[in-house]
Design a protein around this motif. Structure first.
Motif, PDB file in Angstrom:
ATOM      1  N   HIS A  70     -19.349 -27.532  56.423  1.00 15.48           N
ATOM      2  CA  HIS A  70     -18.164 -27.560  55.600  1.00 15.48           C
ATOM      3  C   HIS A  70     -16.528 -27.559  56.230  1.00 15.48           C
ATOM      4  O   HIS A  70     -15.740 -28.698  56.468  1.00 15.48           O
ATOM      5  N   LEU A  71     -17.028 -27.232  57.704  1.00 18.57           N
ATOM      6  CA  LEU A  71     -15.635 -26.886  58.907  1.00 18.57           C
ATOM      7  C   LEU A  71     -15.923 -28.246  59.019  1.00 18.57           C
ATOM      8  O   LEU A  71     -14.132 -28.642  59.166  1.00 18.57           O
ATOM      9  N   LEU A  72     -16.292 -29.159  59.542  1.00 22.34           N
ATOM     10  CA  LEU A  72     -16.459 -30.527  60.005  1.00 22.34           C
ATOM     11  C   LEU A  72     -16.649 -31.408  59.105  1.00 22.34           C
ATOM     12  O   LEU A  72     -16.284 -32.609  59.450  1.00 22.34           O
ATOM     13  N   GLN A  73     -16.510 -31.715  57.608  1.00 24.03           N
ATOM     14  CA  GLN A  73     -16.341 -31.953  56.957  1.00 24.03           C
ATOM     15  C   GLN A  73     -17.063 -33.239  56.847  1.00 24.03           C
ATOM     16  O   GLN A  73     -17.177 -34.105  56.825  1.00 24.03           O
ATOM     17  N   PHE A  74     -18.906 -32.381  57.048  1.00 26.49           N
ATOM     18  CA  PHE A  74     -19.950 -33.651  57.020  1.00 26.49           C
ATOM     19  C   PHE A  74     -20.770 -33.324  56.568  1.00 26.49           C
ATOM     20  O   PHE A  74     -21.642 -32.068  56.317  1.00 26.49           O
ATOM     21  N   GLU A  75     -20.777 -33.884  55.042  1.00 28.24           N
ATOM     22  CA  GLU A  75     -20.914 -33.309  53.877  1.00 28.24           C
ATOM     23  C   GLU A  75     -21.584 -34.051  52.856  1.00 28.24           C
ATOM     24  O   GLU A  75     -21.807 -35.602  53.067  1.00 28.24           O
ATOM     25  N   GLY A  76     -22.274 -34.136  52.214  1.00 24.55           N
ATOM     26  CA  GLY A  76     -23.188 -35.000  51.053  1.00 24.55           C
ATOM     27  C   GLY A  76     -24.461 -35.523  51.041  1.00 24.55           C
ATOM     28  O   GLY A  76     -25.071 -34.626  51.953  1.00 24.55           O
ATOM     29  N   ASP A  77     -25.258 -36.518  51.115  1.00 23.78           N
ATOM     30  CA  ASP A  77     -26.456 -36.998  50.685  1.00 23.78           C
ATOM     31  C   ASP A  77     -26.910 -36.615  51.829  1.00 23.78           C
ATOM     32  O   ASP A  77     -28.197 -36.338  52.488  1.00 23.78           O
ATOM     33  N   THR A  78     -26.465 -38.001  52.618  1.00 18.72           N
ATOM     34  CA  THR A  78     -26.685 -38.219  54.213  1.00 18.72           C
ATOM     35  C   THR A  78     -26.804 -36.421  54.894  1.00 18.72           C
ATOM     36  O   THR A  78     -27.431 -36.446  55.711  1.00 18.72           O
ATOM     37  N   ALA A  79     -25.631 -35.958  55.053  1.00 20.11           N
ATOM     38  CA  ALA A  79     -25.853 -34.900  56.300  1.00 20.11           C
ATOM     39  C   ALA A  79     -26.705 -33.845  55.422  1.00 20.11           C
ATOM     40  O   ALA A  79     -26.863 -33.278  55.993  1.00 20.11           O
ATOM     41  N   SER A  80     -27.038 -33.579  54.227  1.00 22.71           N
ATOM     42  CA  SER A  80     -27.798 -32.555  53.821  1.00 22.71           C
ATOM     43  C   SER A  80     -28.940 -32.471  54.231  1.00 22.71           C
ATOM     44  O   SER A  80     -30.007 -31.859  54.576  1.00 22.71           O
ATOM     45  N   THR A  81     -29.273 -34.096  54.371  1.00 18.42           N
ATOM     46  CA  THR A  81     -30.816 -34.809  55.189  1.00 18.42           C
ATOM     47  C   THR A  81     -31.045 -33.911  56.445  1.00 18.42           C
ATOM     48  O   THR A  81     -31.706 -34.321  57.106  1.00 18.42           O
ATOM     49  N   PHE A  82     -29.707 -34.916  57.418  1.00 17.13           N
ATOM     50  CA  PHE A  82     -29.289 -34.665  58.180  1.00 17.13           C
ATOM     51  C   PHE A  82     -29.290 -32.815  59.020  1.00 17.13           C
ATOM     52  O   PHE A  82     -30.802 -33.202  59.994  1.00 17.13           O
ATOM     53  N   LYS A  83     -29.074 -32.351  57.801  1.00 13.26           N
ATOM     54  CA  LYS A  83     -29.844 -30.700  58.588  1.00 13.26           C
ATOM     55  C   LYS A  83     -31.003 -30.529  58.548  1.00 13.26           C
ATOM     56  O   LYS A  83     -31.388 -29.888  59.699  1.00 13.26           O
ATOM     57  N   VAL A  84     -31.892 -31.192  57.876  1.00  9.92           N
ATOM     58  CA  VAL A  84     -33.328 -30.618  57.898  1.00  9.92           C
ATOM     59  C   VAL A  84     -33.866 -30.975  59.002  1.00  9.92           C
ATOM     60  O   VAL A  84     -34.429 -30.202  59.452  1.00  9.92           O
ATOM     61  N   VAL A  85     -32.968 -32.437  58.818  1.00  9.04           N
ATOM     62  CA  VAL A  85     -33.901 -32.952  59.735  1.00  9.04           C
ATOM     63  C   VAL A  85     -33.938 -32.821  61.267  1.00  9.04           C
ATOM     64  O   VAL A  85     -35.296 -32.897  61.997  1.00  9.04           O
ATOM     65  N   ILE A  86     -32.248 -32.903  62.143  1.00  7.71           N
ATOM     66  CA  ILE A  86     -32.334 -32.544  63.603  1.00  7.71           C
ATOM     67  C   ILE A  86     -33.091 -30.939  63.745  1.00  7.71           C
ATOM     68  O   ILE A  86     -33.368 -30.892  65.113  1.00  7.71           O
ATOM     69  N   ASP A 129     -27.729 -45.052  59.758  1.00  7.78           N
ATOM     70  CA  ASP A 129     -28.232 -42.848  60.570  1.00  7.78           C
ATOM     71  C   ASP A 129     -28.895 -43.063  61.210  1.00  7.78           C
ATOM     72  O   ASP A 129     -28.805 -41.858  61.923  1.00  7.78           O
ATOM     73  N   ILE A 130     -29.734 -43.985  62.041  1.00  6.52           N
ATOM     74  CA  ILE A 130     -30.550 -43.617  63.243  1.00  6.52           C
ATOM     75  C   ILE A 130     -29.626 -43.665  63.582  1.00  6.52           C
ATOM     76  O   ILE A 130     -30.170 -41.860  64.183  1.00  6.52           O
ATOM     77  N   PRO A 131     -28.818 -43.813  64.675  1.00  4.37           N
ATOM     78  CA  PRO A 131     -27.795 -43.220  65.648  1.00  4.37           C
ATOM     79  C   PRO A 131     -27.292 -41.729  65.581  1.00  4.37           C
ATOM     80  O   PRO A 131     -27.419 -41.128  66.158  1.00  4.37           O
ATOM     81  N   LEU A 132     -26.813 -41.569  64.467  1.00  7.64           N
ATOM     82  CA  LEU A 132     -26.072 -40.049  63.683  1.00  7.64           C
ATOM     83  C   LEU A 132     -27.861 -39.307  63.927  1.00  7.64           C
ATOM     84  O   LEU A 132     -27.809 -38.412  64.639  1.00  7.64           O
ATOM     85  N   PHE A 133     -28.849 -39.520  63.688  1.00  8.01           N
ATOM     86  CA  PHE A 133     -29.847 -38.765  63.453  1.00  8.01           C
ATOM     87  C   PHE A 133     -30.424 -38.962  64.821  1.00  8.01           C
ATOM     88  O   PHE A 133     -30.747 -37.345  64.961  1.00  8.01           O
ATOM     89  N   VAL A 134     -30.476 -39.984  65.641  1.00 12.83           N
ATOM     90  CA  VAL A 134     -31.341 -39.863  67.143  1.00 12.83           C
ATOM     91  C   VAL A 134     -30.613 -39.113  68.083  1.00 12.83           C
ATOM     92  O   VAL A 134     -30.933 -37.736  68.451  1.00 12.83           O
ATOM     93  N   ALA A 135     -28.769 -38.706  67.801  1.00 17.75           N
ATOM     94  CA  ALA A 135     -28.292 -37.631  68.358  1.00 17.75           C
ATOM     95  C   ALA A 135     -27.855 -36.448  68.022  1.00 17.75           C
ATOM     96  O   ALA A 135     -28.494 -35.482  69.189  1.00 17.75           O
ATOM     97  N   SER A 184     -39.230 -30.788  57.164  1.00 23.95           N
ATOM     98  CA  SER A 184     -38.667 -32.692  57.673  1.00 23.95           C
ATOM     99  C   SER A 184     -39.348 -33.586  57.140  1.00 23.95           C
ATOM    100  O   SER A 184     -38.537 -34.300  56.686  1.00 23.95           O
ATOM    101  N   ALA A 185     -40.548 -33.829  57.025  1.00 24.54           N
ATOM    102  CA  ALA A 185     -41.367 -34.721  56.057  1.00 24.54           C
ATOM    103  C   ALA A 185     -40.881 -35.106  55.126  1.00 24.54           C
ATOM    104  O   ALA A 185     -40.269 -35.821  55.042  1.00 24.54           O
ATOM    105  N   TYR A 186     -40.747 -34.009  54.169  1.00 27.87           N
ATOM    106  CA  TYR A 186     -41.129 -33.941  52.796  1.00 27.87           C
ATOM    107  C   TYR A 186     -39.878 -34.218  52.411  1.00 27.87           C
ATOM    108  O   TYR A 186     -39.217 -35.531  51.729  1.00 27.87           O
ATOM    109  N   GLU A 187     -38.037 -34.148  53.310  1.00 26.76           N
ATOM    110  CA  GLU A 187     -36.516 -34.562  53.404  1.00 26.76           C
ATOM    111  C   GLU A 187     -36.681 -35.541  53.267  1.00 26.76           C
ATOM    112  O   GLU A 187     -36.306 -36.436  52.650  1.00 26.76           O
TER     113      GLU A 187
END
Length: 266
Positions: free
Chosen positions: A33-49, A215-221, A200-203
């Motif tokens: 929220h502070l970084l303004q990193f939100e939305g569907d992709t961000a929500s999945t990212f938070k689980v997968v990492i 989105d791959i570079p984002l998730f890998v990083a 993570s697999a379910y998400e």
């Protein structure tokens, strides 16, 4: 600030908080929220990492987990110390909760205000466990009964509310059900691995429609950062969970909730 840099920051936060009873999901939501990193992709990212943190556990303790996988008792469910059935029994309630109400929780509660509520409520539970924990009947993981494993699994369901903390819930539940803090911490550590892989697999499966190859570079990083930081954090911090009273983590949660309340709403 680029999304890639935001992903690295989120990976650091995940690696530092995943195995402490302070809610890694809550920290990720507030940081996002502070970084303004939100939305569907961000929500999945938070689980997968979270996979990065879990992979760090497997790398550091692969022999221990392999021994557990091979620990099917020769007499079936007859208890012979900690075995794979304890893990399965503890996982079932959370998996049911995840498949039935997680979607609703993700849609309506994955925001700053619910997280602040979860941080405070989880902290109160941890203080209660510290003060009113039952007589210790399970000093080590090998002493944990199937009934206690099921009870810990039920307490773990509280973690579908973001900010409550999966490890905080299971640690508190274990102590209230008569395990030592050390036994509860180690058991929490064990059951986190298959659960987070499943989550993570379910998400990823549920989010497959709006994720793209870009989105791959984002998730890998984020995943790689979480892996490296978690490797360091596990060695440094895991002992704290076994030694420090839960109340100290609760006070941190209260302070964090107050800080973010001031930053976000005042």
């Amino acid at each position: 600030m680029t999304d890639l840099f935001k992903a690295i920051i989120m990976g650091i936060v995940e690696g530092l908080t995943e195995f402490l009873p302070v809610s890694s999901t809550g920290h990720l939501i507030l940081t996002g929220h502070l970084l303004q990193f939100e939305g569907d992709t961000a929500s999945t990212f938070k689980v997968v990492i979270q996979l990065g943190a879990i992979l760090a556990v497997l790398v550091l303790y692969w022999k221990r987990f392999w021994g557990l996988v091979m620990s099917i008792p020769p007499n079936g469910l007859k208890r012979t110390g900690l075995n794979i059935f304890h893990v399965i029994i503890a996982m079932i309630p959370f998996l049911i909760a995840g498949f039935t109400i997680y979607g609703y929780m993700k849609e309506h509660l994955f925001g700053p205000t619910p997280v602040l509520v979860g941080l405070v409520a989880g902290g109160i539970l941890m203080i209660a466990a510290d003060r009113f924990g039952g007589t210790v009947k399970a000093e080590t993981m090998d002493d944990i009964t199937y009934k206690q494993a099921l009870g810990i699994g039920l307490f773990q369901c509280l973690a579908v509310w973001p900010g409550f903390s999966r490890s905080g819930s299971t640690l508190s539940g274990g102590m209230l059900l008569g395990t030592s803090q050390k036994a509860a911490a180690e058991f929490t550590f064990i059951i986190s691995v298959p659960l987070m892989f499943a989550a993570s697999a379910y998400e990823l499966y549920k989010s497959r429609e709006f994720l793209t190859i870009d989105d791959i570079p984002l998730f890998v990083a984020g995943l790689a950062t979480a892996f490296v930081v978690a490797m360091i954090a596990i060695v440094t911090f895991l002992g704290l969970v076994k030694r420090l009273r839960l109340s100290w983590f609760a006070y941190y949660r209260f302070a964090l909730a107050v800080l973010f309340f001031i930053v976000l709403y005042l």
